[in-house]
Design a protein around this motif. Sequence first.
Motif, mmCIF file in Angstrom:
data_model
loop_
_atom_site.group_PDB
_atom_site.id
_atom_site.type_symbol
_atom_site.label_atom_id
_atom_site.label_comp_id
_atom_site.label_asym_id
_atom_site.label_seq_id
_atom_site.Cartn_x
_atom_site.Cartn_y
_atom_site.Cartn_z
ATOM 1 N N VAL A 162 4.183 8.992 -0.101
ATOM 2 C CA VAL A 162 2.731 9.135 -0.063
ATOM 3 C C VAL A 162 2.316 10.573 0.269
ATOM 4 O O VAL A 162 2.869 11.188 1.180
ATOM 5 N N MET A 166 -4.278 8.274 4.295
ATOM 6 C CA MET A 166 -3.418 7.108 4.588
ATOM 7 C C MET A 166 -2.625 7.415 5.843
ATOM 8 O O MET A 166 -1.898 8.408 5.888
ATOM 9 N N TYR A 222 -3.950 2.915 -4.012
ATOM 10 C CA TYR A 222 -3.821 2.653 -2.576
ATOM 11 C C TYR A 222 -5.157 2.364 -1.905
ATOM 12 O O TYR A 222 -6.216 2.643 -2.452
ATOM 13 N N VAL A 276 4.243 -4.767 9.524
ATOM 14 C CA VAL A 276 4.499 -3.668 8.574
ATOM 15 C C VAL A 276 5.877 -3.876 7.955
ATOM 16 O O VAL A 276 6.845 -4.160 8.661
ATOM 17 N N TRP A 278 6.052 4.385 1.417
ATOM 18 C CA TRP A 278 5.393 5.246 2.407
ATOM 19 C C TRP A 278 5.878 6.699 2.372
ATOM 20 O O TRP A 278 5.097 7.645 2.428
ATOM 21 N N ASN A 328 0.829 -1.202 0.000
ATOM 22 C CA ASN A 328 0.000 0.000 0.000
ATOM 23 C C ASN A 328 0.868 1.257 0.000
ATOM 24 O O ASN A 328 1.460 1.562 1.026
ATOM 25 N N ASN A 336 0.243 6.502 8.909
ATOM 26 C CA ASN A 336 1.483 5.752 9.129
ATOM 27 C C ASN A 336 1.085 4.334 9.570
ATOM 28 O O ASN A 336 0.341 4.161 10.534
ATOM 29 N N PRO A 337 1.565 3.315 8.883
ATOM 30 C CA PRO A 337 1.080 1.946 9.143
ATOM 31 C C PRO A 337 1.440 1.409 10.523
ATOM 32 O O PRO A 337 0.841 0.450 11.003
ATOM 33 N N LEU A 375 1.222 -5.508 5.836
ATOM 34 C CA LEU A 375 1.066 -4.167 5.255
ATOM 35 C C LEU A 375 2.436 -3.729 4.760
ATOM 36 O O LEU A 375 3.343 -3.461 5.554
ATOM 37 N N ASP A 376 2.580 -3.694 3.449
ATOM 38 C CA ASP A 376 3.874 -3.393 2.846
ATOM 39 C C ASP A 376 3.869 -1.935 2.384
ATOM 40 O O ASP A 376 3.219 -1.579 1.407
ATOM 41 N N TYR A 377 4.582 -1.101 3.116
ATOM 42 C CA TYR A 377 4.607 0.337 2.822
ATOM 43 C C TYR A 377 5.975 0.742 2.280
ATOM 44 O O TYR A 377 6.608 1.683 2.770
ATOM 45 N N LYS A 429 8.945 -2.245 5.512
ATOM 46 C CA LYS A 429 9.513 -1.047 4.885
ATOM 47 C C LYS A 429 10.885 -1.396 4.303
ATOM 48 O O LYS A 429 11.425 -2.462 4.588
#
Length: 372
Positions: A205, A210, A172, A225, A202, A164, A212-213, A197-199, A227
């Motif tokens: 963005v 959206m 997204y 998560v 991020w 995402n 912060n995951p 949840l693959d950011y 990153k």
Amino acid sequence: MAIQFPDYIEKLKPYIAGKPIEETQREYGVKNVIKLASNENPLGPSPKAIAAIKASLKSLQLYPDASGFHLRSTLAQYEKVTFNEIVLGNGSNEVIELLIRTFCIPGDLMVTSDSVFAAYPISARIQGVDTIFTRMTQDYRFDLKAMLVQIKKNPRVKLVALPNPNNPTGTYVPDSELIPFLREVEKIRKGSVHVILDYAYWEYVTAKDMSNPIRFFKEFSNVSVLKTFSKIYGLGGLRVGYGVMRPELASYVQKVRMPFNVSSPGLVGAQAAMGDLAFVKKSIQVNRAGMKVMSQFYKKEGIPFLPSQGNFFLINTRQAFGMDGGDIFIEFLKKGLIFRPVTNYGMPEWLRVTVGTEAQNKIAMRAFQKLK
Ligand SMILES: Cc1ncc(COP(=O)(O)O)c(C=O)c1O
């Protein structure tokens, strides 16, 4: 003796990487090549990372710190989580693989969407795990309702993959869809279905809806998560990524992980890059400016594209030029421009174009104009 490979290995379709610059020079006899194919940082690596990596080279005879102490401590501080909630990977790709290996046995299932980042179904298949793909919505977004149906219906679903924004679409899932989805998934089979949840994008963005995951990692018991240092930090070649996960889960993943999966230049380079705030800021600025210029260009030229929250756009070349992405890709290679066809994502009429520097973007725009 004929070697018998497992059926799921026989069926494996390898990951198709962006075409390397040198290979393009060799094969097409072009000298100046611009690569806008792998969503890399056009500014190069963080200078502070380069300095730290250089300094680390004189100790290369030593194995790296298997616990990744300094980098994990810095990351824990940065993400406002604890040291034991951080798992390092050889790129975030490895963390994907580690999570699948930790959670699944052959025959288990992963749920995600059509045109999801390819590392997910490949990593799953390597381990005998099949992927259930739900159709995208008409506007090329993930359909979380359809995913929920599949998760509920199939008791062997162990994992849900949600990049995402997604790559290659750039689209997204807003918080307003993600939060109710996570609430529902947490209730299924006593919270045993895990959501990744693959950011990776991020930092790029700009969408206001959206979060912060890390927030979701804290609010839900079954969320990890991911990153990476491959995008905003400009360190794709170094191969460092990380996962933030519950300490109980992390302790299992740490057992599955090989001890020296991140090299010593990787550990120090990533850490130094995190301290290079000026570079991160510049990278964000360059991308925002480039995203603006490119989207305005596509609009002006009538080239359909998907709105993107990353550092790339997916453009519909069939509609714009009457040619599929794969054919345009070949045409541009001859001119020393590398883009990314996405036929392997079931989107043959599209082409993924990474946003580059101002100069690179100008060259890309001129090349597209000449096609018209
Ligand atoms: C959504 C997504 N996740 C993860 C990755 C992998 O990154 P890494 O280089 O950290 O393995 C990428 C790379 O393109 C990506 O697009």
